[in-house]
Design a protein around this motif. Structure first.
Motif, mmCIF file in Angstrom:
data_model
loop_
_atom_site.group_PDB
_atom_site.id
_atom_site.type_symbol
_atom_site.label_atom_id
_atom_site.label_comp_id
_atom_site.label_asym_id
_atom_site.label_seq_id
_atom_site.Cartn_x
_atom_site.Cartn_y
_atom_site.Cartn_z
ATOM 1 N N ASP A 126 0.420 -1.410 -0.224
ATOM 2 C CA ASP A 126 -0.553 -0.035 -0.152
ATOM 3 C C ASP A 126 0.788 1.291 -0.183
ATOM 4 O O ASP A 126 1.750 0.888 0.798
ATOM 5 C CB ASP A 126 -0.754 0.467 1.013
ATOM 6 C CG ASP A 126 -2.279 0.588 1.406
ATOM 7 O OD1 ASP A 126 -1.164 2.102 1.007
ATOM 8 O OD2 ASP A 126 -3.259 0.368 1.408
ATOM 9 N N ASP A 127 0.550 1.861 -1.278
ATOM 10 C CA ASP A 127 2.015 3.388 -1.046
ATOM 11 C C ASP A 127 2.962 3.350 -1.247
ATOM 12 O O ASP A 127 3.622 3.834 -0.549
ATOM 13 C CB ASP A 127 1.495 4.156 0.337
ATOM 14 C CG ASP A 127 -0.211 4.570 0.014
ATOM 15 O OD1 ASP A 127 -0.569 4.754 -0.262
ATOM 16 O OD2 ASP A 127 0.132 5.639 1.227
ATOM 17 N N CYS A 134 -6.294 4.243 -2.345
ATOM 18 C CA CYS A 134 -6.517 2.834 -1.897
ATOM 19 C C CYS A 134 -7.026 1.367 -2.136
ATOM 20 O O CYS A 134 -7.626 1.089 -2.932
ATOM 21 C CB CYS A 134 -6.340 3.215 -0.154
ATOM 22 S SG CYS A 134 -5.205 4.235 0.598
ATOM 23 N N ASP A 169 -0.990 -0.348 -4.124
ATOM 24 C CA ASP A 169 -2.903 0.374 -5.365
ATOM 25 C C ASP A 169 -2.069 1.776 -5.434
ATOM 26 O O ASP A 169 -3.204 1.724 -6.368
ATOM 27 C CB ASP A 169 -3.335 0.249 -4.305
ATOM 28 C CG ASP A 169 -2.968 1.128 -2.459
ATOM 29 O OD1 ASP A 169 -1.393 1.792 -2.496
ATOM 30 O OD2 ASP A 169 -3.521 1.239 -1.384
ATOM 31 N N GLN A 170 -0.935 2.005 -5.945
ATOM 32 C CA GLN A 170 -0.570 3.657 -6.389
ATOM 33 C C GLN A 170 0.870 3.851 -5.487
ATOM 34 O O GLN A 170 1.011 3.472 -4.773
ATOM 35 C CB GLN A 170 -1.515 5.064 -6.019
ATOM 36 C CG GLN A 170 -2.492 4.971 -4.841
ATOM 37 C CD GLN A 170 -2.247 4.266 -4.044
ATOM 38 O OE1 GLN A 170 -2.909 4.448 -2.909
ATOM 39 N NE2 GLN A 170 -0.788 5.450 -3.573
ATOM 40 N N HIS A 224 2.382 1.971 4.187
ATOM 41 C CA HIS A 224 0.786 3.500 4.053
ATOM 42 C C HIS A 224 1.211 4.065 5.548
ATOM 43 O O HIS A 224 1.449 3.559 6.366
ATOM 44 C CB HIS A 224 -0.543 3.200 4.287
ATOM 45 C CG HIS A 224 -1.773 3.885 4.705
ATOM 46 N ND1 HIS A 224 -2.038 4.167 5.525
ATOM 47 C CD2 HIS A 224 -2.378 3.946 3.691
ATOM 48 C CE1 HIS A 224 -2.903 5.319 4.426
ATOM 49 N NE2 HIS A 224 -2.898 5.312 3.957
ATOM 50 N N LYS A 234 -0.603 10.932 -2.355
ATOM 51 C CA LYS A 234 -0.889 10.849 -3.679
ATOM 52 C C LYS A 234 -1.450 11.523 -4.380
ATOM 53 O O LYS A 234 -1.543 12.203 -4.518
ATOM 54 C CB LYS A 234 -0.858 8.982 -3.678
ATOM 55 C CG LYS A 234 -2.780 8.289 -2.682
ATOM 56 C CD LYS A 234 -1.515 8.219 -1.439
ATOM 57 C CE LYS A 234 -3.564 7.350 -0.780
ATOM 58 N NZ LYS A 234 -2.623 7.124 0.586
HETATM 59 CA CA CA Z 1 -2.305 3.161 -0.862
#
Ligand code: CA
Length: 523
Positions: free
Chosen positions: A37-38, A80, A345-346, A211, A358
């Motif tokens: 995540d992130d 997310c 997720d990004q 994250h 983000k």
């Molecule tokens: Ca994320």
């Protein structure tokens, strides 16, 4: 008794033979999707950026070394929850209905795990889900997921061992320890004991790290203490000449980071032992910081170092868990028929433009890392520069499994690219749309089109346009929208934006009803 044991032994032999036969008859590959995540691509060694060189990621890099690394994997909506919904459905946010964090995912709709299950795959998701706790994940034989974002330490998790997706069947499990390691443990446990070895499987191992707010594992609280992380060239960006949205955001290292982000306060949910280790690591560093009484750019620089070191410590734990998983695949012999896909997720800002977080269509959050290892199919150490997207993952999973991709999915299978041949009609441009405003970090709604060099962006609630030229200005600090030399590009991208909106069934109505883009409102 002896005769009885003999019968049992005979039955076991029959079982083993039939299991081997079932496996032989079902050569379809397993799929392991490792998600975090992130995760900034700038912080993965294989991508070759300065930060990745200071903080190596040997296990992420194993996937790239044995497989294909994608340089231009874009997200459709850099956030997310929305990207998780995109991956489940293979559809943009305005179609799958999950446009911003806090929405509840409609799990009754078509998703790729349901289609894989129907085709005989066994499916599991472990770790961060973040699509709402109103229902258990649907389409999975097994799920054990964090509640919302989930904490870095001692996470309660929701387990559905029934595979029904029925919220009434969910057990709440209390775990003690570091979340990244717990997700790693649960992933291995399901692989070793939880699955039916006679069926091919799709396993999603989804980390919450790295994250915000980047709480490292006890063993890594001192990692990078004696290192200086290189600063990005735009750490002190002044946003001159940029749209109002860029100036009015609330995601700056300088002003937005709070005491918990900067570890000037400790997390509230640690055990006494964890808390003692935490305090022993941070208290002396925080005392030194207070004594230094930093101001201005020096203070920003200190915050940047504190942020980056904690972020990279969290990444190190993810890297460790990827390593443990890959090791197990090797030891068990699963590796040779298992496709391993890593994605985030990004992307994430590591100080570029003075930011963390983000959301934007700009490079660091538009692009997400993607690496795929598929023994015997993907050429080891290959790199791809086509415009691909996490929108394509659902289609890719289905295609790998030999399941027909439904016509209403909006991405494209990456399998031809993985086999080394990009289709002639592969996309040359890409549509992006971010919705979460008002919301955390105050990034205004925007949509845009990207073609690998140029970006045309419409901040439609401000009715301001921006044109980015990555070749002339790779740092994205200039707006070329009024530049006569870019007039042709602007006209071309204006019509490309319209074409993509039609193709992807984007309506003028915002899915949230708060004023969507006006298709023909041209500057
Ligand atoms: Ca994320």
């Amino acid at each position: 008794m002896i005769r009885f044991l003999g019968v049992i032994a005979a039955l076991m032999v029959v079982c083993l033979i039939s299991s081997a036969a079932a496996r032989a008859a079902d050569p379809r590959p397993n799929i392991i999707f490792i998600f975090s995540d992130d995760q900034a691509y700038q912080a993965i060694g294989a991508y070759g950026y300065p930060v990745g060189k200071i903080a190596p990621t040997p296990n992420f890099d194993r996937i790239a070394k044995d497989g294909m690394l994608f340089r231009e994997c874009y997200v459709t909506n850099s956030l997310c929850g929305p990207m998780r919904a995109v991956i489940q459905t293979g559809k943009y946010s305005h179609i799958n209905g999950f446009v911003r964090n806090g929405n509840k995912f409609n799990g009754d709709q078509q998703t790729f795990p349901k289609l894989l299950q129907a085709a005989g795959y066994q499916t599991a998701v472990i770790g961060k889900w973040h699509l709402g706790e109103h229902q258990a994940p649907q389409g999975y034989n097994y799920s054990e997921v964090l509640v919302g974002q989930g904490p870095y330490y001692n996470p309660p998790m929701l387990r559905d061992a029934t595979g029904t997706g029925d919220i009434k069947q969910v057990e709440k499990i209390k775990h003690e320890g570091y979340t990244t390691e717990i997700i790693g443990d649960l992933t291995l446990k399901w692989l070793k004991e939880g699955r039916d070895p006679n069926k091919p499987f799709m396993l999603m191992a989804q980390h919450k790290a790295p994250h915000r707010n980047w709480q490292p594992a006890p063993k890594y609280l001192h990692l990078f203490d004696d290192v200086t992380i290189p600063e990005p060239p735009t750490l002190f960006d002044d946003y001159a000449g940029r749209p109002d949205a860029v100036k009015n955001q609330d995601m700056m290292i300088k002003k937005t980071m709070n005491a918990a982000d900067l570890k000037l306060t400790a997390p509230g949910n640690l055990t006494p032992e964890q808390r003692a280790t935490w305090d022993a690591a941070y208290n002396p560093k925080n005392e030194a910081f207070k004594k230094a009484n930093l101001e201005g750019d020096d203070l920003i620089r200190w915050k940047y170092q504190r942020y980056m070191k904690d972020y990279l410590r969290c990444v190190r734990s993810v890297d460790d868990e990827i390593g443990r998983l890959l090791d197990y695949l090797d030891e068990s012999g699963l590796a040779k028929n298992t496709v391993v896909i890593y994605c985030s997720d990004q992307g994430f800002y590591l100080g570029e433009h003075g930011w963390f977080d983000k959301r934007w269509i700009y490079e660091e959050s538009l692009r997400t890392p993607l690496m795929v290892r598929w023994p015997g199919v993907v050429k080891p150490g290959s790199e791809n520069h086509d415009i691909v997207s996490s929108l394509d993952l659902a289609e890719t999973f289905l295609d790998i499994a030999g399941v027909k991709v439904p016509d209403d999915m909006q991405g494209k299978s990456l399998v031809p690219i993985l086999k080394g041949k990009t289709p002639e009609d592969w996309r040359k441009s890409f549509y992006y749309h971010y919705y979460e405003f008002p919301g955390a970090h105050s990034v205004h709604k925007h949509e845009g089109v990207v073609d690998g060099r140029y970006k045309l962006i419409h901040f439609y609630t401000d009715d301001q346009w921006e044109l980015i030229d990555l070749k002339e200005n790779p740092l994205e600090t200039k707006n070329f929208i009024d530049d006569p030399a870019h007039a042709d590009v602007k006209a071309r991208l204006m019509s490309e934006l319209d074409r993509l909106r039609d193709q992807l069934k984007v309506t003028d109505e915002d899915p949230e009803g708060t004023g969507g883009p006006k298709k023909n409102k041209k500057k």
